[in-house]
Design a protein around this motif. Sequence first.
Motif, PDB file in Angstrom:
ATOM      1  N   ASN A 109      -5.917  -2.539  -2.496  1.00 43.79           N
ATOM      2  CA  ASN A 109      -5.421  -1.349  -1.813  1.00 43.79           C
ATOM      3  C   ASN A 109      -6.490  -0.258  -1.899  1.00 43.79           C
ATOM      4  N   GLN A 147      -4.007  -1.943   2.775  1.00 41.59           N
ATOM      5  CA  GLN A 147      -4.261  -3.139   1.965  1.00 41.59           C
ATOM      6  C   GLN A 147      -5.264  -4.012   2.702  1.00 41.59           C
ATOM      7  N   GLY A 206      -0.041   1.412   4.747  1.00 40.66           N
ATOM      8  CA  GLY A 206       0.895   2.245   4.013  1.00 40.66           C
ATOM      9  C   GLY A 206       1.411   3.415   4.841  1.00 40.66           C
ATOM     10  N   PRO A 255       0.816  -1.210   0.000  1.00 39.74           N
ATOM     11  CA  PRO A 255       0.000   0.000   0.000  1.00 39.74           C
ATOM     12  C   PRO A 255       0.852   1.264   0.000  1.00 39.74           C
ATOM     13  N   GLU A 258      -2.717   4.663   2.117  1.00 39.46           N
ATOM     14  CA  GLU A 258      -3.501   3.489   1.732  1.00 39.46           C
ATOM     15  C   GLU A 258      -3.416   2.378   2.770  1.00 39.46           C
TER      16      GLU A 258
END
Length: 340
Positions: free
Chosen positions: A125, A29, A71, A23, A27
């Motif tokens: 994602n 995942q 992320g 990610p 973001e």
Amino acid sequence: MKALRLHGDRDLRLEELPPPPPPGEGEVQLRIRAVSLNHIDVWGWRGMAFAQRTLPLVVGAEASGEVAAIGPGVTGWAVGERATPYGARTCGTCPACRGGRDNLCENVQGVAGFHIDGFAREVANVPARTLVKVPDAVPFEDAACSTVTFGTVEHMLFDNAKLQPGETVLIQAAGSGIGSVAIRVAKALGCTVIATAGDDEKCRKALELGADHAVNYSEKNFSSVARRVTGKRGVDVVFEHVGAATWAASLLSLRMGGRLVTCGSTSGVSAETNLMMIFQRQLHIFGSFGCRIGNVRDAVAKMAQGIRPVLDTVVPLERFAEGLERLESRRVFGKIVVTL
């Protein structure tokens, strides 16, 4: 990873695709555990995109899963937490998004599974700001009905129609995903519910869900029933999403100053309207599309309290097309959910 992609009209293929990269900034995942089917999936399957899109396209607009990776720049999330992703890819920066009115985003990229890749895949994602946490008490299959289904009902009944305890509400198409949820939500609020359906079996199930009255609209005039039940006054709110086939009678069912909220037109997009009745009876008509992310939070909170969506069928990913065919034929009462 496995993914279900649409290559053309009614051409769905279960394929092996490379997994997404780690990610990116902002973001998360998500490992997808369940996907809920909706009419928007049927429309896309038929080729009714209403906007430019590029095929092949991963389908699935409504889902739930658990966080697999996080992320850079993302806070407030931990690996293993359960979540449901908001289906529209909004900008997050326009006045509507900043004001919490995500479904009015001025720069929306599209709806997942319809215009952009959706959630019928093992891993996806997604922007962390579009994720809503799901309590452990809520099964993945139920949580997968929280955005397009339950969130839509929340937006219709409360943001738009302003439904109040003790009011009378007419709910069209009780056998649909949103119709069945609306019955449970309205009854939990203490409302009187008049439900409609296309056959006696669905009417029986609507009564089992808690509806106070059920009308087979293929045999009876539901507006006459609505007036009889309310002592000729009319209902406070009509929950409409059928369209042309029920539009005129839905308006006739309302009391003076009543509210009609609509989010669909499955029986046709054009209907004659008696404008004199609208202004003389001072009726209020609300158009409702999708929901806010805040509505999704309210939806999962109500699920945790025991107000659950009605599940018609649960099938594996390999039988996604079978679920679409069942939904298209209207042989359902509640939701069809696909598990991964």
